[in-house]
Design an enzyme around this catalytic site. Structure first.
Site, short mmCIF file in Angstrom:
data_model
loop_
_atom_site.label_atom_id
_atom_site.label_comp_id
_atom_site.label_asym_id
_atom_site.label_seq_id
_atom_site.Cartn_x
_atom_site.Cartn_y
_atom_site.Cartn_z
N LYS A 1 31.00 19.59 17.30
CA LYS A 1 29.63 19.55 16.79
C LYS A 1 29.57 19.53 15.27
O LYS A 1 28.79 18.81 14.69
CB LYS A 1 28.86 20.76 17.32
CG LYS A 1 27.39 20.76 16.95
CD LYS A 1 26.67 19.61 17.60
CE LYS A 1 25.23 19.50 17.17
NZ LYS A 1 24.64 18.22 17.59
N GLU B 1 29.73 7.61 21.81
CA GLU B 1 30.29 8.96 21.74
C GLU B 1 30.19 9.72 23.06
O GLU B 1 31.05 10.53 23.35
CB GLU B 1 29.77 9.78 20.56
CG GLU B 1 28.32 10.13 20.55
CD GLU B 1 27.93 10.93 19.31
OE1 GLU B 1 28.77 11.55 18.66
OE2 GLU B 1 26.72 10.94 18.99
N LYS C 1 25.35 6.64 19.80
CA LYS C 1 25.05 7.57 20.91
C LYS C 1 25.81 7.14 22.15
O LYS C 1 26.42 7.95 22.83
CB LYS C 1 23.56 7.58 21.25
CG LYS C 1 22.60 8.42 20.49
CD LYS C 1 22.80 9.87 20.40
CE LYS C 1 23.88 10.27 19.46
NZ LYS C 1 23.60 10.62 18.12
N GLU D 1 22.44 3.69 15.42
CA GLU D 1 22.41 5.02 16.03
C GLU D 1 22.47 4.91 17.55
O GLU D 1 23.15 5.69 18.22
CB GLU D 1 21.14 5.76 15.56
CG GLU D 1 20.87 7.09 16.21
CD GLU D 1 21.98 8.13 16.06
OE1 GLU D 1 22.90 7.93 15.27
OE2 GLU D 1 21.93 9.14 16.77
N ASN E 1 39.66 28.66 11.45
CA ASN E 1 38.97 27.37 11.43
C ASN E 1 39.31 26.72 10.10
O ASN E 1 39.26 27.40 9.08
CB ASN E 1 37.45 27.53 11.48
CG ASN E 1 36.97 28.10 12.79
OD1 ASN E 1 37.73 28.23 13.74
ND2 ASN E 1 35.69 28.45 12.83
N GLY E 2 39.58 25.42 10.09
CA GLY E 2 39.88 24.74 8.82
C GLY E 2 41.28 24.17 8.83
O GLY E 2 41.93 24.07 9.89
N HIS F 1 26.94 -14.49 12.47
CA HIS F 1 28.06 -14.55 11.54
C HIS F 1 29.34 -13.97 12.16
O HIS F 1 30.25 -13.58 11.45
CB HIS F 1 27.70 -13.80 10.25
CG HIS F 1 26.52 -14.39 9.56
ND1 HIS F 1 26.57 -15.58 8.88
CD2 HIS F 1 25.23 -13.98 9.50
CE1 HIS F 1 25.37 -15.87 8.39
NE2 HIS F 1 24.53 -14.90 8.77
N TRP G 1 39.12 23.26 18.13
CA TRP G 1 39.14 21.80 18.03
C TRP G 1 40.41 21.47 17.26
O TRP G 1 40.55 21.82 16.10
CB TRP G 1 37.90 21.31 17.28
CG TRP G 1 37.77 19.82 17.27
CD1 TRP G 1 37.23 19.03 18.24
CD2 TRP G 1 38.17 18.93 16.22
NE1 TRP G 1 37.28 17.70 17.87
CE2 TRP G 1 37.86 17.62 16.63
CE3 TRP G 1 38.77 19.10 14.98
CZ2 TRP G 1 38.11 16.50 15.86
CZ3 TRP G 1 39.03 17.98 14.19
CH2 TRP G 1 38.71 16.70 14.64
N CYS H 1 35.67 24.37 15.83
CA CYS H 1 36.23 25.65 16.26
C CYS H 1 35.16 26.74 16.13
O CYS H 1 34.22 26.62 15.37
CB CYS H 1 37.45 26.09 15.45
SG CYS H 1 38.75 24.88 15.34
N ARG I 1 31.44 23.56 19.80
CA ARG I 1 32.05 23.25 18.50
C ARG I 1 33.51 22.84 18.61
O ARG I 1 34.12 22.40 17.63
CB ARG I 1 31.94 24.45 17.57
CG ARG I 1 30.51 24.68 17.20
CD ARG I 1 30.32 25.85 16.33
NE ARG I 1 28.95 25.86 15.89
CZ ARG I 1 28.54 25.41 14.72
NH1 ARG I 1 29.40 24.94 13.86
NH2 ARG I 1 27.27 25.43 14.41
#
Ligand code: M6R
Length: 617
Positions: A612, A497, A494, A490, A100-101, A513, A74, A2, A27
């Site tokens: 973000k 997402e 990438k 990583e 926000n939160g 395995h 968000w 947010c 964000r």
């Protein structure tokens, strides 16, 4: 997550509030809203979806007023609808609030308020704040906000305006960043959850700390501590340092690139150079990391290191584990911050905890770090955002200096973290017996690295050709051994997402395995296979995949010719020393994920459901 922007001054607030949230949209982009006070009236507009939707509403009818707040959301509690969009308001429609939160006791508070006759319109936790403030209001907004917040459990960064006490914004912070922008010329004051939102207005900022409440007026700002207010029912303003922001706005603009992510990938030769700037001592074969000064005694006695982080930063931590153990011979453990914080960790004496975070605001990393400090461990930060909470709360640390990263998928910040970890490793290794000669060789390799990153980026066309062949596949495996294992993790993150393709990373040897059962002619397998000490082992794994019809894409050292006829496609990268190789391989995998996502028509810079900086746990 947010974004919050606020303005009180003499100009029409709308353009500034809208421009500010546009800069923060990465964000959170589930909804957007704005509230202003004009001639004593509150005007609120909001809509589900992106900021363009709000722009369209405002084109039809502008909001007026010289005091206002805006928000990009968000979603946590409540679906991303217009009703749930911020600003929220109280029963009487006199208070507008953005948040926000997460208010953790919202349910209890809502029941209590409902019993008092309040009706709720939204599914959000935030709405209870408006009603609590309304209940407490006796003519002074900051007093009502303080009284309301004393009943709240959870995290918040809030901004509140009211037509009953106009000409001010009241803001408060607990676990979610907020800063006050001090006008260069006087007559106005700004508020933002991230400095990027107001950087075109001022470079002078005051960061709020947890438990602080700020009152912003045209004349300036006053900050009080909620705890003082709780004890005495009043509070004297506290003095806080005004910080100067040194970076420029062009660092957060796209500069001709199709997406921020692509721009940030191509910035890496520079950002890696920036991470090293002034920190390498060629003669002494070591690194000088000024931010570690306060930790000098601790570093002299370190017997064990715990690195804690989330997401991509956690992958950087894994690479750091390989570096520090191989070169400095210090035992290292890497912990997901979200697990570390709750599992009552044992932290023996002489343990250094390192928290890695691009944003410096990730809730779990912050909590893990606080937990470590509570248990007596010194904490070092590796952070990108200057002045962020993690940066301020660590005992010492090293900035990555990657500049603002706008693309939600982390790229340049990741390689910046690897660079700082490499310099820290060199610094520790030299103190733990690494020879001067070896130290100088490493410094020389570091200095050559930006040019090698340029060369890795020259493979863009080759990567694009491969992306075209595989963009429609539904699954990918990423495999690597040793340092290349976290690089594989990583690479897979990438891809998933930003392209929404299911991708998994594994240590290459783990394939047999279990994951080997997945391999058929529809399964592209990306091998991170530089010519290092485990290369021949990786070669065997490639054979195993080929024997089962899998499609192999291999990231290999430039000089490698072995794989012709074995891998279906190769992406060559230059060779460097082992500890720096992950940086080069990662660049190729960033390009691959990027191009596949573009080909699939995905919103690369703002992938669905992501934000973000993850300031909720
Ligand atoms: O700001 P941080 O580095 O603490 O963020 C941690 C993760 O949320 C972050 O790396 C996330 O995984 C990114 N979307 C990765 O691209």
């Amino acid at each position: 997550m947010c974004g919050i922007v606020g303005y009180v001054g003499t100009r029409n607030a709308q353009p500034l509030l809208m421009e500010g949230i546009r800069r923060l949209e990465y964000r959170g982009y589930d909804s957007a809203g704005i509230a202003t006070l004009s001639s004593g009236n509150l005007d609120i507009r909001k809509t589900a979806g992106r900021i363009e939707g709000l722009d369209a509403l405002l084109v039809r009818k502008l909001v007026e007023g010289t005091v206002g707040i805006s928000h990009t959301r968000w979603a946590t509690h409540g679906a991303p609808t217009t009703v749930n969009a911020h600003p929220h308001t109280d029963e009487s429609g006199s208070i507008a609030l953005v948040h926000n939160g997460i208010i953790e006791n919202w349910d209890v508070l809502r029941t209590k308020l409902t019993e008092l006759g309040h009706e709720f319109l939204t599914e959000t936790d935030t709405e209870v704040l408006c009603h609590l403030i309304e209940e407490a209001f006796e003519g002074n907004l900051e007093h009502a906000v303080a009284a309301a917040l004393l009943q709240v459990e959870g995290t918040y960064g809030i901004a509140v305006i009211s037509d009953k006490d106009p000409d001010k914004i009241v803001a408060a912070r607990m676990g979610s960043p907020l800063l006050v922008g001090v006008s260069e010329h006087g007559g106005e004051t700004y508020l933002a959850s991230d400095v990027a939102a107001i950087l075109d207005q001022t470079r002078k900022v005051v960061y709020l700390d947890d438990g602080e409440l700020a009152v912003l007026t045209r004349e300036g700002h006053e900050i009080i501590r909620l705890s003082d207010w709780e004890s005495h029912g009043t509070s004297r303003p506290i003095e806080k340092e005004v910080n100067h922001v040194s970076w420029d706005l062009d660092r957060i603009e796209r500069g001709g690139y199709e997406h921020f992510m692509l721009k940030e990938i191509f910035e890496q030769p520079t950002t890696i150079e920036d991470a090293m700037r002034g920190r390498l001592l060629e003669e002494d074969g070591t690194a000088k990391l000024g931010g570690l000064h306060e930790l000098a005694d601790v570093l002299g006695n370190v017997e064990r290191i715990v690195i804690t982080a989330c997401g991509t930063s956690w992958h950087a931590a894994l690479v750091g584990e390989y570096m520090l153990e191989q070169y400095a011979r210090i035992p290292v453990e890497v912990e997901y911050a979200s697990e570390f914080r709750y599992r009552e960790p044992v932290i023996p004496p002489n343990t250094l905890v390192i928290a890695i975070s691009q944003s410096g605001e990730t809730a779990d990393t912050l909590a893990a770090m606080r937990e470590a400090r509570k248990r007596g461990a010194p904490v070092m930060g590796i952070v990108n955002s200057v002045g962020s909470t993690i940066a301020r709360e660590t005992d010492g640390g090293v900035y990555t200096h990657s500049g603002p990263e706008i693309g939600v998928a982390s790229t340049k910040a990741f390689t910046g973290q690897l660079m700082v970890l490499a310099m820290f490793t060199l610094f520790m290794a030299r103190r733990h017996g690494m020879s001067l000669l070896r130290g100088r060789e490493i410094v020389a390799a570091m200095k050559r690295l930006p040019a090698l990153v340029e060369r890795a980026l020259e493979q863009e066309e080759q990567v694009n050709r491969i992306a075209e062949l595989y963009a429609e596949h539904s699954n990918f495996l990423y495999l690597g051994r040793s340092y290349s294992f976290p690089v594989a993790l990583e690479g897979a993150l990438k891809l998933k997402e930003i392209s929404y393709i299911h991708a998994e990373g594994y240590p290459a040897a783990e394939m047999k395995h279990g994951p080997i059962a997945l391999i058929d002619d529809q399964m592209p397998v990306v091998f991170v296979a530089p010519t290092d000490s485990v290369y021949t082992k990786v070669l065997s794994n490639i054979e195993e995949v080929k024997a089962r019809g899998g499609q192999v894409i291999a990231v290999v050292s430039e000089e490698n010719t072995d794989l012709a006829g074995k891998a279906d496609h190769v992406i060559p990268v230059p060779s460097t020393i082992t500890m720096l190789q992950p940086i080069l391989a990662s660049v190729s995998l960033q390009l691959l994920a990027y191009r596949i996502a573009v080909l699939r028509g995905c919103d690369v810079d703002k992938p669905r459901n992501l934000a973000k900086s993850v300031t909720v746990e």
